[in-house]
Design a protein around this motif. Structure first.
Motif, mmCIF file in Angstrom:
data_model
loop_
_atom_site.group_PDB
_atom_site.id
_atom_site.type_symbol
_atom_site.label_atom_id
_atom_site.label_comp_id
_atom_site.label_asym_id
_atom_site.label_seq_id
_atom_site.Cartn_x
_atom_site.Cartn_y
_atom_site.Cartn_z
ATOM 1 N N PHE A 255 0.839 -1.193 0.000
ATOM 2 C CA PHE A 255 0.000 0.000 0.000
ATOM 3 C C PHE A 255 0.878 1.249 0.000
ATOM 4 C CE2 PHE A 255 -2.309 -3.482 1.867
ATOM 5 C CZ PHE A 255 -3.573 -3.381 1.295
ATOM 6 N N ASN A 256 0.384 2.300 -0.617
ATOM 7 C CA ASN A 256 1.145 3.550 -0.695
ATOM 8 C C ASN A 256 1.246 4.245 0.655
ATOM 9 O OD1 ASN A 256 1.586 3.306 -3.469
ATOM 10 N ND2 ASN A 256 -0.358 4.304 -3.967
ATOM 11 N N ARG A 257 0.212 4.089 1.457
ATOM 12 C CA ARG A 257 0.178 4.797 2.739
ATOM 13 C C ARG A 257 -0.149 3.816 3.852
ATOM 14 N NH1 ARG A 257 -0.491 10.364 1.869
ATOM 15 N NH2 ARG A 257 -1.488 10.607 3.918
ATOM 16 N N ILE A 258 0.379 4.092 5.036
ATOM 17 C CA ILE A 258 0.179 3.206 6.180
ATOM 18 C C ILE A 258 -1.292 3.117 6.571
ATOM 19 C CG2 ILE A 258 0.639 5.063 7.860
ATOM 20 C CD1 ILE A 258 1.503 1.300 8.249
ATOM 21 N N GLU A 259 -2.042 4.236 6.423
ATOM 22 C CA GLU A 259 -3.458 4.191 6.792
ATOM 23 C C GLU A 259 -4.253 3.246 5.898
ATOM 24 O OE1 GLU A 259 -2.880 8.447 5.000
ATOM 25 O OE2 GLU A 259 -1.691 6.971 6.129
ATOM 26 N N HIS A 260 -3.764 3.069 4.643
ATOM 27 C CA HIS A 260 -4.415 2.118 3.746
ATOM 28 C C HIS A 260 -4.162 0.682 4.209
ATOM 29 C CE1 HIS A 260 -4.080 5.374 0.378
ATOM 30 N NE2 HIS A 260 -5.017 5.652 1.268
ATOM 31 N N LEU A 261 -2.997 0.424 4.720
ATOM 32 C CA LEU A 261 -2.691 -0.906 5.265
ATOM 33 C C LEU A 261 -3.543 -1.178 6.500
ATOM 34 C CD1 LEU A 261 -1.140 -3.550 5.549
ATOM 35 C CD2 LEU A 261 0.706 -2.272 6.675
ATOM 36 N N VAL A 262 -3.688 -0.175 7.364
ATOM 37 C CA VAL A 262 -4.521 -0.332 8.565
ATOM 38 C C VAL A 262 -5.951 -0.682 8.161
ATOM 39 C CG1 VAL A 262 -5.529 0.851 10.544
ATOM 40 C CG2 VAL A 262 -3.109 1.176 10.005
ATOM 41 N N GLU A 263 -6.494 0.009 7.167
ATOM 42 C CA GLU A 263 -7.860 -0.265 6.715
ATOM 43 C C GLU A 263 -7.963 -1.666 6.126
ATOM 44 O OE1 GLU A 263 -11.819 0.114 6.168
ATOM 45 O OE2 GLU A 263 -10.463 1.385 7.350
ATOM 46 N N HIS A 264 -6.931 -2.078 5.407
ATOM 47 C CA HIS A 264 -6.900 -3.440 4.854
ATOM 48 C C HIS A 264 -6.943 -4.474 5.978
ATOM 49 C CE1 HIS A 264 -5.531 -6.997 2.661
ATOM 50 N NE2 HIS A 264 -4.526 -7.100 3.515
ATOM 51 N N MET A 265 -6.156 -4.286 7.019
ATOM 52 C CA MET A 265 -6.134 -5.227 8.140
ATOM 53 C C MET A 265 -7.461 -5.212 8.890
ATOM 54 S SD MET A 265 -3.295 -6.793 7.907
ATOM 55 C CE MET A 265 -3.317 -7.691 9.462
ATOM 56 N N ARG A 266 -8.111 -4.075 8.909
ATOM 57 C CA ARG A 266 -9.399 -3.945 9.604
ATOM 58 C C ARG A 266 -10.486 -4.767 8.913
ATOM 59 N NH1 ARG A 266 -9.735 1.676 9.961
ATOM 60 N NH2 ARG A 266 -8.939 1.645 12.100
ATOM 61 N N THR A 267 -10.393 -4.883 7.603
ATOM 62 C CA THR A 267 -11.466 -5.536 6.840
ATOM 63 C C THR A 267 -11.108 -6.918 6.296
ATOM 64 O OG1 THR A 267 -10.741 -4.395 4.813
ATOM 65 C CG2 THR A 267 -12.438 -3.312 6.143
ATOM 66 N N SER A 268 -9.839 -7.300 6.322
ATOM 67 C CA SER A 268 -9.417 -8.575 5.717
ATOM 68 C C SER A 268 -9.556 -9.767 6.667
ATOM 69 C CB SER A 268 -7.965 -8.484 5.255
ATOM 70 O OG SER A 268 -7.098 -8.298 6.368
ATOM 71 N N TYR A 269 -9.504 -9.507 7.967
ATOM 72 C CA TYR A 269 -9.601 -10.574 8.976
ATOM 73 C C TYR A 269 -8.561 -11.673 8.757
ATOM 74 C CZ TYR A 269 -14.050 -8.272 9.933
ATOM 75 O OH TYR A 269 -15.006 -7.346 10.233
ATOM 76 N N HIS A 270 -7.337 -11.260 8.447
ATOM 77 C CA HIS A 270 -6.256 -12.241 8.335
ATOM 78 C C HIS A 270 -6.063 -12.927 9.691
ATOM 79 C CE1 HIS A 270 -5.091 -11.343 4.308
ATOM 80 N NE2 HIS A 270 -4.706 -10.109 4.555
ATOM 81 N N SER A 271 -5.655 -14.196 9.641
ATOM 82 C CA SER A 271 -5.426 -14.917 10.893
ATOM 83 C C SER A 271 -4.575 -16.150 10.641
ATOM 84 C CB SER A 271 -6.762 -15.351 11.517
ATOM 85 O OG SER A 271 -7.289 -16.460 10.807
ATOM 86 N N ALA A 272 -4.207 -16.801 11.735
ATOM 87 C CA ALA A 272 -3.422 -18.031 11.652
ATOM 88 C C ALA A 272 -4.242 -19.177 11.064
ATOM 89 C CB ALA A 272 -2.929 -18.413 13.041
ATOM 90 N N HIS A 273 -5.566 -18.986 10.916
ATOM 91 C CA HIS A 273 -6.441 -20.056 10.437
ATOM 92 C C HIS A 273 -6.633 -20.044 8.927
ATOM 93 C CE1 HIS A 273 -7.495 -21.167 14.539
ATOM 94 N NE2 HIS A 273 -7.588 -19.888 14.799
ATOM 95 N N ASN B 189 -12.050 -4.330 19.930
ATOM 96 C CA ASN B 189 -11.395 -3.025 19.802
ATOM 97 C C ASN B 189 -10.005 -3.105 19.154
ATOM 98 O OD1 ASN B 189 -13.489 -1.520 20.937
ATOM 99 N ND2 ASN B 189 -12.807 -1.991 23.024
ATOM 100 N N ASN B 190 -9.659 -4.280 18.627
ATOM 101 C CA ASN B 190 -8.315 -4.450 18.053
ATOM 102 C C ASN B 190 -8.027 -3.447 16.940
ATOM 103 O OD1 ASN B 190 -7.992 -6.525 19.812
ATOM 104 N ND2 ASN B 190 -7.645 -8.118 18.289
ATOM 105 N N PHE B 191 -9.016 -3.210 16.080
ATOM 106 C CA PHE B 191 -8.831 -2.256 14.978
ATOM 107 C C PHE B 191 -9.873 -1.141 15.034
ATOM 108 C CE2 PHE B 191 -6.554 -5.978 13.434
ATOM 109 C CZ PHE B 191 -5.406 -5.414 12.900
ATOM 110 N N ALA B 192 -10.231 -0.753 16.240
ATOM 111 C CA ALA B 192 -11.220 0.311 16.418
ATOM 112 C C ALA B 192 -10.698 1.632 15.849
ATOM 113 C CB ALA B 192 -11.549 0.474 17.902
#
Length: 354
Positions: free
Chosen positions: A22-40, A318-321
């Motif tokens: 991502f070009n900007r860190i805030e875009h990465l934060v939004e991606h992590m907020r909506t992607s629900y990546h996990s160890a599973h 609240n992890n990505f609040a």
């Protein structure tokens, strides 16, 4: 010097799971907020990239445009069924003998069961059964025969033993027996068990003495129900059962297409078990065996143990609040991955029940 700063910034804005940049860190934060990546999530055993679906992982390894480095290693040490990477070509050969399963005597046992009703729902031998598979075969009703009516039902345990199997007498007349795929003839339903009776028998067996309103995962006697397209099967039987106890191979995210549509049970069995089903006349016993094997394969995955593995768990809400935005932007991609959680229930968690 300028190049190094740019390179560091790119790494800072690169997702630690799917490797999107991502070009900007805030875009990465939004991606992590909506992607629900996990160890599973399904993960490449070579480059450790996370994928939402096993189909995406398969394309990453052996698709039309795979990652070349991963494809080269996978071609000599990768299992095309479970997508695991083995230590050597020899280890792969040993592994594949165990990984490629067989339908066994599914067809033979299914045809043998046609000779009469199998009913072990009240047998003491099924008392400890906690996971069961259900499948139905439908005939047609209505003026054009397009209305699905359950005419045969099968219930099996984890070891492919038949708990209950019977023909079912629908509530309305059958106008299309669909013999080419069901193998059902009018005489088979003449003395079949009425739908209401089958409904109560299956409902009682699943609940196992537990009131419907009290059923909770890992907190009672109710049984986990496995199947493919279970909403349709339960609807045809007019059986209600809590979603928390249902494991549907048609709806399990890792087993779906990358387009978010369901795969057929025939495809899942061939791709994830290595054998074919539903060739010619189809039997619900064969479907029960296949769905249970797929469920057990998914359940046997070894993932990182987390105290609160779901994004919906209170501890993770609240992890990505939004109010943590500034704090999140100061985190590294690995730190964000540490607090990211799955938005679906991974079946490996059933292994920790009890």
């Amino acid at each position: 010097m300028e190049y190094k700063v740019e390179s560091t910034e790119i790494l800072r804005n690169k997702c630690a799971a799917c490797y999107r940049q991502f070009n900007r860190i805030e875009h990465l934060v939004e991606h992590m907020r909506t992607s629900y990546h996990s160890a599973h999530e399904p993960m490449c055993g070579i480059c450790k990239k996370h994928c939402r679906y096993f189909e995406s992982l398969r394309e990453h390894l052996i698709g039309p445009l795979p990652k070349q480095e991963c494809r080269n290693i996978f071609s000599t040490r990768g299992c095309k069924i479970c997508l695991a990477i083995l230590e050597s070509p020899y280890a792969l050969r040993v592994h594949q003998d165990r990984c490629q399963l067989s339908g066994g005597n599914a067809g033979l046992l299914g045809r043998f069961a046609n000779l009469g009703i199998r009913d072990n729902t009240e047998s003491g031998s099924t008392g400890g059964t906690q996971v069961v598979a259900l499948a139905c075969k439908m005939v047609g009703g209505g003026s054009d025969g397009s209305l699905d009516l359950c005419a045969k039902v099968c219930l099996t345990d984890e070891y492919d033993n038949i708990i209950f199997q019977s023909y079912v007498m629908p509530l309305i007349p059958v106008t299309n027996y669909r013999y080419e795929t069901t193998g059902i003839r009018p005489e088979y339903l003449r003395d079949a068990i009425p739908l209401r009776q089958v409904q109560k028998k299956i409902q009682d067996f699943l609940c196992n003495g537990e009131p419907m309103w009290r059923i909770r995962l890992r907190s009672g006697r109710a049984r986990i129900l496995v199947g493919h397209g279970l909403d349709h099967d339960l609807d045809s039987l007019q059986v209600e059962y809590p979603q928390v106890m249902i494991r549907d191979t048609a709806k399990y995210p890792p087993l779906m297409k990358s387009s978010k549509l369901s795969n057929s049970l025939k495809y899942l069995t061939q791709a994830y078990l290595g054998y074919d089903i539903q060739t010619g006349i189809q039997d619900p016993y064969e479907d029960c065996v296949a769905t249970m094997k797929i469920y057990k394969r998914m359940r046997s995955q070894v993932h990182k143990v987390e105290a609160y593995p779901l994004a919906s768990d209170t501890k993770n809400r609240n992890n990505f609040a939004a109010w943590r935005q500034n704090e999140l932007e100061r985190m590294s991609p690995d730190q964000m991955m540490e607090i990211s959680r799955s938005d679906y229930y991974c079946w490996c968690l059933d292994s920790y029940s009890g």
